[in-house]
Design a protein around this motif. Structure first.
Motif, PDB file in Angstrom:
ATOM      1  N   ARG A   4      29.656  46.872  52.350  1.00 14.85           N
ATOM      2  CA  ARG A   4      30.524  46.215  51.170  1.00 14.85           C
ATOM      3  C   ARG A   4      31.268  47.086  50.431  1.00 14.85           C
ATOM      4  N   PHE A  27      36.767  48.843  43.782  1.00 15.57           N
ATOM      5  CA  PHE A  27      37.580  47.920  44.225  1.00 15.57           C
ATOM      6  C   PHE A  27      38.707  48.565  45.316  1.00 15.57           C
ATOM      7  N   TYR A  30      38.135  47.267  48.580  1.00 14.42           N
ATOM      8  CA  TYR A  30      38.590  46.041  49.154  1.00 14.42           C
ATOM      9  C   TYR A  30      40.078  45.773  49.361  1.00 14.42           C
ATOM     10  N   GLN A  36      38.323  43.334  54.516  1.00 11.34           N
ATOM     11  CA  GLN A  36      38.361  42.007  54.501  1.00 11.34           C
ATOM     12  C   GLN A  36      37.862  41.440  55.852  1.00 11.34           C
ATOM     13  N   ARG A  45      28.740  33.478  57.075  1.00  8.82           N
ATOM     14  CA  ARG A  45      29.435  33.276  55.637  1.00  8.82           C
ATOM     15  C   ARG A  45      30.288  32.370  55.762  1.00  8.82           C
ATOM     16  N   GLY A  69      38.724  36.652  42.707  1.00  3.97           N
ATOM     17  CA  GLY A  69      38.251  37.797  43.919  1.00  3.97           C
ATOM     18  C   GLY A  69      38.723  36.949  45.107  1.00  3.97           C
ATOM     19  N   THR A  70      39.935  36.976  45.198  1.00  4.34           N
ATOM     20  CA  THR A  70      40.351  36.097  46.533  1.00  4.34           C
ATOM     21  C   THR A  70      40.490  36.949  47.504  1.00  4.34           C
ATOM     22  N   GLU A  91      42.916  38.473  42.340  1.00  2.00           N
ATOM     23  CA  GLU A  91      42.376  39.439  43.036  1.00  2.00           C
ATOM     24  C   GLU A  91      43.000  40.740  42.242  1.00  2.00           C
ATOM     25  N   ALA A  92      42.042  41.640  42.215  1.00  3.75           N
ATOM     26  CA  ALA A  92      42.136  42.866  41.283  1.00  3.75           C
ATOM     27  C   ALA A  92      43.141  44.019  42.079  1.00  3.75           C
ATOM     28  N   MET A 119      39.877  39.762  36.773  1.00  6.19           N
ATOM     29  CA  MET A 119      39.585  38.413  36.223  1.00  6.19           C
ATOM     30  C   MET A 119      39.373  38.487  34.691  1.00  6.19           C
ATOM     31  N   GLU A 120      39.002  39.701  34.184  1.00 10.25           N
ATOM     32  CA  GLU A 120      38.755  39.736  32.948  1.00 10.25           C
ATOM     33  C   GLU A 120      39.888  39.719  31.996  1.00 10.25           C
ATOM     34  N   SER A 148      31.965  39.074  36.651  1.00 11.13           N
ATOM     35  CA  SER A 148      33.037  38.575  36.516  1.00 11.13           C
ATOM     36  C   SER A 148      33.266  37.113  36.742  1.00 11.13           C
TER      37      SER A 148
HETATM   38  C1  LIG Z   1      33.534  39.867  48.683  1.00 10.92           C
HETATM   39  S1  LIG Z   1      35.210  39.982  48.518  1.00 10.92           S
HETATM   40  C2  LIG Z   1      35.831  38.198  48.830  1.00 10.92           C
HETATM   41  C3  LIG Z   1      37.000  38.170  49.296  1.00 10.92           C
HETATM   42  C4  LIG Z   1      37.222  36.706  49.755  1.00 10.92           C
HETATM   43  N1  LIG Z   1      37.212  35.752  48.538  1.00 10.92           N
HETATM   44  C5  LIG Z   1      36.515  36.028  50.849  1.00 10.92           C
HETATM   45  O1  LIG Z   1      35.569  35.586  50.572  1.00 10.92           O
HETATM   46  O2  LIG Z   1      36.779  36.526  51.990  1.00 10.92           O
HETATM   47  C6  LIG Z   1      35.384  40.196  46.582  1.00 10.92           C
HETATM   48  C7  LIG Z   1      36.837  40.178  46.289  1.00 10.92           C
HETATM   49  O3  LIG Z   1      36.871  40.185  44.802  1.00 10.92           O
HETATM   50  C8  LIG Z   1      37.593  41.070  44.303  1.00 10.92           C
HETATM   51  N2  LIG Z   1      37.324  41.378  42.909  1.00 10.92           N
HETATM   52  C9  LIG Z   1      35.855  41.768  42.420  1.00 10.92           C
HETATM   53  N3  LIG Z   1      35.777  41.885  41.264  1.00 10.92           N
HETATM   54  C10 LIG Z   1      36.972  41.498  40.621  1.00 10.92           C
HETATM   55  C11 LIG Z   1      37.664  41.044  39.377  1.00 10.92           C
HETATM   56  N4  LIG Z   1      36.757  41.236  38.323  1.00 10.92           N
HETATM   57  N5  LIG Z   1      38.753  40.563  39.218  1.00 10.92           N
HETATM   58  C12 LIG Z   1      39.663  40.287  40.299  1.00 10.92           C
HETATM   59  N6  LIG Z   1      39.020  40.489  41.555  1.00 10.92           N
HETATM   60  C13 LIG Z   1      37.777  40.921  41.700  1.00 10.92           C
HETATM   61  C14 LIG Z   1      37.574  42.299  45.247  1.00 10.92           C
HETATM   62  O4  LIG Z   1      38.699  43.346  45.112  1.00 10.92           O
HETATM   63  C15 LIG Z   1      37.303  41.727  46.453  1.00 10.92           C
HETATM   64  O5  LIG Z   1      38.522  41.578  47.116  1.00 10.92           O
END
Ligand SMILES: C[S@@+](CC[C@H](N)C(=O)[O-])C[C@H]1O[C@@H](n2cnc3c(N)ncnc32)[C@H](O)[C@@H]1O
Length: 374
Positions: A4, A27, A30, A36, A45, A69-70, A91-92, A119-120, A148
């Motif tokens: 992760r 971040f 990711y 991904q 999952r 967190g798309t 997505e950050a 997101m914040e 978040s």
């Molecule tokens: C575990 S991955 C899941 C990605 C996707 N949703 C999936 O299910 O395959 C989490 C994602 O959330 C993003 N992320 C985490 N915290 C975030 C935040 N506060 N704002 C925006 N994106 C965020 C990360 O960069 C990462 O791409």
């Protein structure tokens, strides 16, 4: 080995989070497609989220959705395919650009709006009916991404809105594992190597280094013996009853609720003549909708030890050296605590305090040990 986001070297749990450091250390991983892809290849999952969405289309049809967190955009795309009117996909990282391309390639650009940002900080034009997110880290709470999701829920979910997933639980069970011997050997090997090194340094270079033996030993001990391990446990390695140590209602939980986990539980050993080598920890999440607007089909995503349904999360293993011989009828009384690391709010520190009573009635000296979930 599963992976992760590593989150190593990030910011403090007590002070404000340094966003630059957090981005560089958490971040950034990711932003890579290979990372991904690893999540997209996790069938357990993927099937759970796919079934949760497509077997509960009534939550999505004509609705507004926020995907926190798309990543690649997969959950946003499914939400749109299930009939959502509008999906905000936040997505950050620069992964947002790949998500945008994927949305277009699937002809969903009129429904899914990819927003690059934290997101914040992003501002949406409206509140949403559904928040969907895959926020779970190792042992559920590592990465602290649920913070978040809570922020998103408190700012952007309608009062009647639904959380996907809706509930989460953490589990702990006693285990047996050959890793307990392997890690001890690794540690002893590292120390043997060290003793050779200080002897050579003295003989060849005339410098006495043994004053560093204690800190080196502490460093290696932390690395080999006190850091929890990623492992895909076989169910036969679980030697006693598993306990739920935390339950989270995603609709109501606050950050304060998840800063610490405290639990006391007992576990009965269910296997004859075996070695109690430590604990395995895992989680599950459920998609149940909300009380007033329940799921038509409840879906579970579990990361419990399994012969053929392993996940990229695996389990976290906490090894206790030396292992203890136990028998069917032995009983463990366990105090568990988990806190965020002071140096990095995305990493965890775990304490186990274990009292073992044997079937004979004999009570063994208590075991106390600290672990780092890194
Ligand atoms: C575990 S991955 C899941 C990605 C996707 N949703 C999936 O299910 O395959 C989490 C994602 O959330 C993003 N992320 C985490 N915290 C975030 C935040 N506060 N704002 C925006 N994106 C965020 C990360 O960069 C990462 O791409």
């Amino acid at each position: 080995m599963g992976s992760r986001a590593n989150g190593v070297g990030s910011s403090s749990a007590n002070g404000p989070v340094d966003k630059g450091v957090d981005f560089a250390n958490y971040f950034c991983t990711y932003a890579f497609l290979y990372h991904q892809k690893e999540m997209l290849c996790d069938r357990v999952r993927m099937d759970a989220y796919y079934n949760a969405i497509f077997q509960n289309k009534h939550h999505f049809q004509g609705k507004t959705v926020l995907d926190v967190g798309t990543g690649s955009g997969i959950l946003a795309i499914w939400s749109a395919q299930a009939g959502a009117r509008k999906v905000y996909a936040v997505e950050a990282t620069k992964m947002s650009e790949h998500a945008q391309n994927l949305v277009k390639a699937n002809n969903l650009q009129d429904i899914v709006e990819v927003i690059e940002g934290s997101m914040e900080e992003v501002v949406l034009p409206e509140k949403v009916d559904v928040i969907i997110s895959e926020w779970m880290g190792y042992f559920l709470l590592r990465e602290s991404m649920f913070d978040s999701v809570i922020f998103a829920r408190d700012h952007w979910l309608k009062p009647t809105g639904v959380m996907y997933p809706s509930h989460a639980r953490m589990w702990v069970a006693p285990i047996r594992s050959g890793l307990v011997d392997q890690k001890k050997n690794d540690y002893e090997g590292a120390m043997d190597d060290w003793y050779g090194f200080i002897e050579d340094t003295k003989n060849y270079y005339g410098v006495e280094m043994s004053v560093l033996t204690k800190p080196f030993s502490e460093e290696q001990e932390k690395y080999y013996l006190q850091t929890s391990l990623w492992n895909n446990l076989h169910p036969h390695q679980v030697i006693g009853t598993a306990a739920i140590i935390k339950e989270i209602d995603c609709l109501t939980a606050t950050v304060n609720d998840i800063l610490q986990v405290r639990s006391t539980f007992s576990s009965a050993i269910s296997m004859e003549h075996t070695r109690f080598c430590g604990f395995g920890g895992w989680f599950d999440v459920h998609f149940r909708g909300r009380r007033e607007d329940p799921a038509q089909q409840e879906i579970e995503l579990t990361t419990a030890p399994s012969t053929n349904n392993g996940t990229h999360w695996g389990q976290q293993v906490f090894l206790l050296h030396p292992p203890t011989h136990v028998d069917e009828g032995s009983n463990l009384n366990v105090s568990f605590s988990m806190d965020r690391s002071k140096e990095n709010h995305r990493l965890m520190e775990v304490d186990f305090h274990v009292k073992i009573s044997q079937p004979s009635g004999m009570i063994l000296p208590p075991i106390k040990k600290k672990f780092y979930v890194e």
